[in-house]
Design a protein around this motif. Sequence first.
Motif, PDB file in Angstrom:
ATOM      1  N   SER A  79     -11.895 -55.091   7.321  1.00  0.00           N
ATOM      2  CA  SER A  79     -11.993 -53.639   7.453  1.00  0.00           C
ATOM      3  C   SER A  79     -13.320 -53.196   8.042  1.00  0.00           C
ATOM      4  O   SER A  79     -14.257 -53.991   8.152  1.00  0.00           O
ATOM      5  CB  SER A  79     -11.874 -53.012   6.062  1.00  0.00           C
ATOM      6  N   TRP A  88     -12.189 -46.664  12.787  1.00  0.00           N
ATOM      7  CA  TRP A  88     -12.254 -47.307  11.466  1.00  0.00           C
ATOM      8  C   TRP A  88     -10.894 -47.929  11.164  1.00  0.00           C
ATOM      9  O   TRP A  88      -9.869 -47.237  11.153  1.00  0.00           O
ATOM     10  CB  TRP A  88     -12.590 -46.265  10.411  1.00  0.00           C
TER      11      TRP A  88
ATOM     12  N   CYS B   8      -5.058 -44.495   2.198  1.00  0.00           N
ATOM     13  CA  CYS B   8      -5.902 -45.691   2.062  1.00  0.00           C
ATOM     14  C   CYS B   8      -6.886 -45.529   0.916  1.00  0.00           C
ATOM     15  O   CYS B   8      -7.835 -44.738   1.016  1.00  0.00           O
ATOM     16  CB  CYS B   8      -6.664 -45.939   3.354  1.00  0.00           C
ATOM     17  N   ILE B  45     -11.030 -44.100   0.816  1.00  0.00           N
ATOM     18  CA  ILE B  45     -12.060 -44.583   1.732  1.00  0.00           C
ATOM     19  C   ILE B  45     -12.614 -43.387   2.510  1.00  0.00           C
ATOM     20  O   ILE B  45     -11.854 -42.506   2.909  1.00  0.00           O
ATOM     21  CB  ILE B  45     -11.447 -45.602   2.722  1.00  0.00           C
ATOM     22  N   PRO B  47     -14.290 -42.894   5.863  1.00  0.00           N
ATOM     23  CA  PRO B  47     -14.687 -43.587   7.097  1.00  0.00           C
ATOM     24  C   PRO B  47     -16.056 -43.148   7.618  1.00  0.00           C
ATOM     25  O   PRO B  47     -16.763 -43.930   8.249  1.00  0.00           O
ATOM     26  CB  PRO B  47     -13.587 -43.220   8.091  1.00  0.00           C
ATOM     27  N   ASP B  50     -18.475 -44.995   4.611  1.00  0.00           N
ATOM     28  CA  ASP B  50     -18.359 -46.399   4.207  1.00  0.00           C
ATOM     29  C   ASP B  50     -18.326 -47.314   5.430  1.00  0.00           C
ATOM     30  O   ASP B  50     -17.540 -47.098   6.342  1.00  0.00           O
ATOM     31  CB  ASP B  50     -17.072 -46.609   3.403  1.00  0.00           C
ATOM     32  N   THR B  53     -14.641 -51.815   3.445  1.00  0.00           N
ATOM     33  CA  THR B  53     -14.043 -51.550   2.128  1.00  0.00           C
ATOM     34  C   THR B  53     -14.929 -52.049   0.975  1.00  0.00           C
ATOM     35  O   THR B  53     -14.903 -51.472  -0.108  1.00  0.00           O
ATOM     36  CB  THR B  53     -12.636 -52.166   2.015  1.00  0.00           C
TER      37      THR B  53
END
Lengths: 229, 229
Positions: A79, A88, B8, B45, B47, B50, B53
């Motif tokens: 990821s 992403w 997600c 998450i 994006p 982060d 993950t």
Amino acid sequence: MPQKPIICTIDVVLLCLQGSALHVALLKRDKPPFEGGYALPGGFIHPEEDADTLDAAARMLNEKTGIASPYLEQLCTFSGAARDPRGWSISIVYYALVPAELIKPDRAPGLQLQPVDQLRTLPFDHKEIVLAAVERVRSKSSYSSLPVYLCGEQFTLPRLQAVYEAILGEPINKVSFRRKMDELDMLEPVEGALEAGRANRPAQLYRLKNQYRNRLSLSGRAMTANSDH
Amino acid sequence: MPQKPIICTIDVVLLCLQGSALHVALLKRDKPPFEGGYALPGGFIHPEEDADTLDAAARMLNEKTGIASPYLEQLCTFSGAARDPRGWSISIVYYALVPAELIKPDRAPGLQLQPVDQLRTLPFDHKEIVLAAVERVRSKSSYSSLPVYLCGEQFTLPRLQAVYEAILGEPINKVSFRRKMDELDMLEPVEGALEAGRANRPAQLYRLKNQYRNRLSLSGRAMTANSDH
């Protein structure tokens, strides 16, 4: 401004043995990014069609290579912002082991087998993914029936031992190997079937017991190369 | 019609020992679905924020429990149309092991510890996730330094043995245990430090070597309960 959705893909590391070298199946990409490059078979999850990611992986493997692997296991998820130029992304990675005969280039144009120990650079983080899959397969093989999926439906014990040795990368003591096979209790002799084409001492053919066609037989202890423990 | 994006999320299975029972940290949910239910710490998450993950998991664990775990590993990804009433979803699951003292309910309102062997039904597929994490931790503990993360910074060998026994669920022969610790080569004595409060034969205190603070020491062979192999 609504956030750009995370790109959700599946990639499959399809492995087979050619000679005694583990190979990975790569497909020529027919669109950007990395158009023309060789990458793992994969694609987007289709929420309308796929029940879950395992289902998506089986669909993709079949669509892209024509193969329905009896064994398909999740490796892990790769990821981040950096791995795909489109944004992403998440790739949930599965791996499969099949006999080389099952991989038919005419069913999958642009398919190529590459030895995993001599991989060139691959698109995205696919080289890293392949190496992680190979590491998992090697460590799991030492205490399970996993390598059997690389054989055809029927095989002799010496052939199976050669397959284990190819994966583990070292010779295995024959007595330890036979003992490990007894312990895993995953094989049955094919009644009346001997290896064809060997006049002297033809060897008995074996196959996986039915209950281990789609799941592994596991041992609590790793097989140690050339050792009797 | 544009497809609804896949949801997600990240979930973290945070484990600790209370007495000799492995416990999991659950948080009271303050919004639907399953509002008021106790579920794994987790979330979406981000994006923009982060890097990947793992980064998202560390952020969430810290935001929701105040804990920065030295060890955070990916378990696997749970997915599908059925697991979240909001739609097709992915949860990339991480697990962490910490000493119980590190979990401070005042830092995390609504936090509760539940013994993993007596779990009631949990929201989503979180019970299945916890059980998968516990299975991974138990099998990994038998050949690695993983259980050390359940101890405080300094501990005696008998205490560490008790922790291994609690995880593996069976007594371990002391000689095998000491040999395995030698093999893993992960501990160092804390110079001049003896266990406090024990007048007779106070025991030497140990700690993890620096190079194993954030990564495991692994052994090729599982620790066998009560055996000397």
